[in-house]
Design a protein around this motif. Structure first.
Motif, PDB file in Angstrom:
ATOM      1  N   TYR A  42      15.625  -3.281  51.441  1.00  0.00           N
ATOM      2  CA  TYR A  42      15.633  -2.607  52.739  1.00  0.00           C
ATOM      3  C   TYR A  42      16.900  -1.792  52.945  1.00  0.00           C
ATOM      4  O   TYR A  42      16.854  -0.650  53.431  1.00  0.00           O
ATOM      5  CB  TYR A  42      15.479  -3.623  53.879  1.00  0.00           C
ATOM      6  CG  TYR A  42      15.371  -2.951  55.238  1.00  0.00           C
ATOM      7  CD1 TYR A  42      14.138  -2.600  55.754  1.00  0.00           C
ATOM      8  CD2 TYR A  42      16.506  -2.652  55.988  1.00  0.00           C
ATOM      9  CE1 TYR A  42      14.017  -1.963  56.982  1.00  0.00           C
ATOM     10  CE2 TYR A  42      16.409  -2.013  57.214  1.00  0.00           C
ATOM     11  CZ  TYR A  42      15.162  -1.677  57.700  1.00  0.00           C
ATOM     12  OH  TYR A  42      15.067  -1.031  58.920  1.00  0.00           O
ATOM     13  N   PHE A  43      18.033  -2.352  52.592  1.00  0.00           N
ATOM     14  CA  PHE A  43      19.307  -1.695  52.892  1.00  0.00           C
ATOM     15  C   PHE A  43      19.820  -0.816  51.743  1.00  0.00           C
ATOM     16  O   PHE A  43      20.955  -0.344  51.794  1.00  0.00           O
ATOM     17  CB  PHE A  43      20.357  -2.743  53.271  1.00  0.00           C
ATOM     18  CG  PHE A  43      20.117  -3.353  54.627  1.00  0.00           C
ATOM     19  CD1 PHE A  43      20.427  -2.665  55.786  1.00  0.00           C
ATOM     20  CD2 PHE A  43      19.537  -4.614  54.741  1.00  0.00           C
ATOM     21  CE1 PHE A  43      20.190  -3.223  57.036  1.00  0.00           C
ATOM     22  CE2 PHE A  43      19.297  -5.175  55.979  1.00  0.00           C
ATOM     23  CZ  PHE A  43      19.610  -4.474  57.138  1.00  0.00           C
ATOM     24  N   TRP A  44      19.013  -0.565  50.745  1.00  0.00           N
ATOM     25  CA  TRP A  44      19.431   0.312  49.645  1.00  0.00           C
ATOM     26  C   TRP A  44      19.505   1.780  50.049  1.00  0.00           C
ATOM     27  O   TRP A  44      20.485   2.454  49.752  1.00  0.00           O
ATOM     28  CB  TRP A  44      18.482   0.129  48.455  1.00  0.00           C
ATOM     29  CG  TRP A  44      18.849   0.928  47.243  1.00  0.00           C
ATOM     30  CD1 TRP A  44      19.809   0.634  46.320  1.00  0.00           C
ATOM     31  CD2 TRP A  44      18.259   2.162  46.825  1.00  0.00           C
ATOM     32  NE1 TRP A  44      19.850   1.595  45.341  1.00  0.00           N
ATOM     33  CE2 TRP A  44      18.906   2.552  45.620  1.00  0.00           C
ATOM     34  CE3 TRP A  44      17.246   2.978  47.332  1.00  0.00           C
ATOM     35  CZ2 TRP A  44      18.573   3.720  44.932  1.00  0.00           C
ATOM     36  CZ3 TRP A  44      16.908   4.133  46.653  1.00  0.00           C
ATOM     37  CH2 TRP A  44      17.570   4.497  45.468  1.00  0.00           C
ATOM     38  N   PRO A  45      18.516   2.329  50.749  1.00  0.00           N
ATOM     39  CA  PRO A  45      18.542   3.770  51.036  1.00  0.00           C
ATOM     40  C   PRO A  45      19.381   4.116  52.263  1.00  0.00           C
ATOM     41  O   PRO A  45      19.677   3.248  53.098  1.00  0.00           O
ATOM     42  CB  PRO A  45      17.068   4.088  51.306  1.00  0.00           C
ATOM     43  CG  PRO A  45      16.545   2.839  51.940  1.00  0.00           C
ATOM     44  CD  PRO A  45      17.270   1.705  51.249  1.00  0.00           C
ATOM     45  N   PRO A  46      19.774   5.376  52.403  1.00  0.00           N
ATOM     46  CA  PRO A  46      20.486   5.841  53.615  1.00  0.00           C
ATOM     47  C   PRO A  46      19.483   6.078  54.743  1.00  0.00           C
ATOM     48  O   PRO A  46      18.931   7.162  54.887  1.00  0.00           O
ATOM     49  CB  PRO A  46      21.139   7.154  53.146  1.00  0.00           C
ATOM     50  CG  PRO A  46      20.237   7.661  52.068  1.00  0.00           C
ATOM     51  CD  PRO A  46      19.652   6.448  51.396  1.00  0.00           C
ATOM     52  N   HIS A  47      19.250   5.082  55.550  1.00  0.00           N
ATOM     53  CA  HIS A  47      18.186   5.143  56.564  1.00  0.00           C
ATOM     54  C   HIS A  47      18.369   6.291  57.551  1.00  0.00           C
ATOM     55  O   HIS A  47      17.386   6.870  58.017  1.00  0.00           O
ATOM     56  CB  HIS A  47      18.119   3.808  57.321  1.00  0.00           C
ATOM     57  CG  HIS A  47      17.415   2.733  56.571  1.00  0.00           C
ATOM     58  ND1 HIS A  47      16.147   2.295  56.889  1.00  0.00           N
ATOM     59  CD2 HIS A  47      17.801   2.003  55.496  1.00  0.00           C
ATOM     60  CE1 HIS A  47      15.783   1.334  56.063  1.00  0.00           C
ATOM     61  NE2 HIS A  47      16.772   1.135  55.205  1.00  0.00           N
TER      62      HIS A  47
END
Length: 387
Positions: free
Chosen positions: A259-264
């Protein structure tokens, strides 16, 4: 902004979407706490329904109940990113909404067990009318956003009156009305934002979504702890239960990592992408909450307290896992990943989904998710930023 000298209120003007250092406030974190209660009860009720073999009814009730939880949270979150003043009146209206969530939580049981949605709807309406008051207040100093604030207030009010009217309908018609009213709720922001416009802060919004995701993943960690507790009580299969606890932790950690891998914040650049991100998270959030229920079902199967049997029972957790992975890939990862990541993550989601047909399914599920994390460690988002 300086408070009014008489009432100590801050004019509710639209906030700067480029405001430096914007982060979640302590009030927003406090607000999230009541949703821990509601999500926990919804997951527990889903667990009981699945364990008793009421699969379709359980899933249907869970989706409806979770919609009310998610929609109340999301509407407050997007309003706060645009108009949060943090003065005393804003706090009072927020606390009223928190009270509504707690009453809503008390109505989840009757909704699952007897199909009685009266308490749930009444609590939901209280929350929504508190937000209407906020929109009307925002309209006084809304500037370019004034038209949108009035449409929000009018649209939400109309739908709430229809919710109250739905309580008078017979059971057969209520189901149809429920679907229509959910669609109406979803339509209000679309109409308001297309007619007017409210500002949103990308970093603030995506931080809020991330924090709510952590709350939901916490439910899975609770399920892992329950497996250990059951293992200590069970003398016949403690090894399997401890294995479930360990593997639940691995899978939950993998979901967090993915979940927290990409630049949301880069996923909500315009109206269409913001709509997809905001609404699409219903499936991610609902799946995260349902995962904990699925683990509880697996514990029941191992201890002989479930009407479900393998391999079908394993779908109670593999379906939520697959929905979560595929959902976050589609919403936030796909545009910022290379071909390797965009091939591995969808494949991992599909493999997890069909895992119950393979011997020792949960061990393989954890291995698949761990493998996906290894790929994410190896590859980075295309913009080169570490997240």
């Amino acid at each position: 902004m300086t408070p009014d000298s008489r009432f100590r209120l801050v004019p509710m003007r639209p906030r700067d979407p480029n405001e430096a250092g914007r982060a979640a406030s302590t009030l927003e974190l406090f607000f999230d706490l009541v949703f821990v209660v509601a999500v926990s009860i919804a997951a527990a009720q889903l667990h009981h329904a699945l364990g008793e073999g009421h699969v379709l009814d359980g899933i249907g009730n869970y989706c409806v109940v979770f919609f009310g939880i998610w929609w109340a949270w999301m509407n407050f979150t997007w309003f706060a990113t645009s108009f949060d003043t943090d003065d005393w009146l804003y706090r009072v209206f927020t606390i009223v909404q928190m009270g509504g969530v707690l009453v809503l939580a008390s109505g989840i049981g009757p909704a699952f067990e007897h199909g009685d949605y009266s308490v749930l709807i009444l609590a939901y309406v209280v929350m929504r009318f508190a937000l209407v008051a906020q929109w009307l207040r925002a309209s006084r100093s809304g500037g370019p956003a004034r038209r949108a604030t009035l449409i929000y207030a009018a649209g939400i009010t109309l739908v709430q009156l229809l919710w109250l009217a739905s309580l008078l309908l017979p059971a057969g018609m209520f189901t149809v009305a429920l679907i229509v009213l959910v669609v109406a709720e979803i339509a209000v922001p679309i109409v308001a934002e297309r007619t007017g416009s409210t500002p949103w802060h990308p970093h603030h919004i995506t931080e809020r979504y991330g924090l709510f995701t952590l709350i939901l993943l916490g439910e899975s960690l609770l399920a892992s702890a329950n497996a250990i507790i059951e293992a200590l009580r069970d003398t016949e299969s403690p090894g399997e239960l401890i294995g479930i606890a360990v593997l639940t932790l691995v899978a939950t950690a993998a979901l967090w990592w993915i979940y927290f891998w990409p630049p949301h914040h880069r996923a909500i650049k315009g109206f269409a992408s913001s709509l997809a991100y905001g609404y699409g998270h219903f499936f991610i959030f609902a799946a995260a909450g349902a995962f904990s229920a699925g683990i509880e079902v697996e514990i029941d199967v191992l201890t002989g307290h479930s009407a479900l049997h393998q391999p079908g029972a394993s779908f109670a957790y593999t379906v939520p896992l697959a929905v979560f992975v595929l959902g976050i890939w589609a919403l936030a990862i796909r545009p910022h990943a290379d071909r390797v990541v965009n091939a591995v993550l969808p494949l991992a989601g599909l493999l997890v989904l069909v895992d119950p047909f393979i011997p020792v399914p949960f061990a393989l599920t954890a291995a698949i998710l761990a493998g996906a994390v290894v790929v994410l460690v190896w590859r980075r988002p295309l913009d080169g930023q570490e997240v």
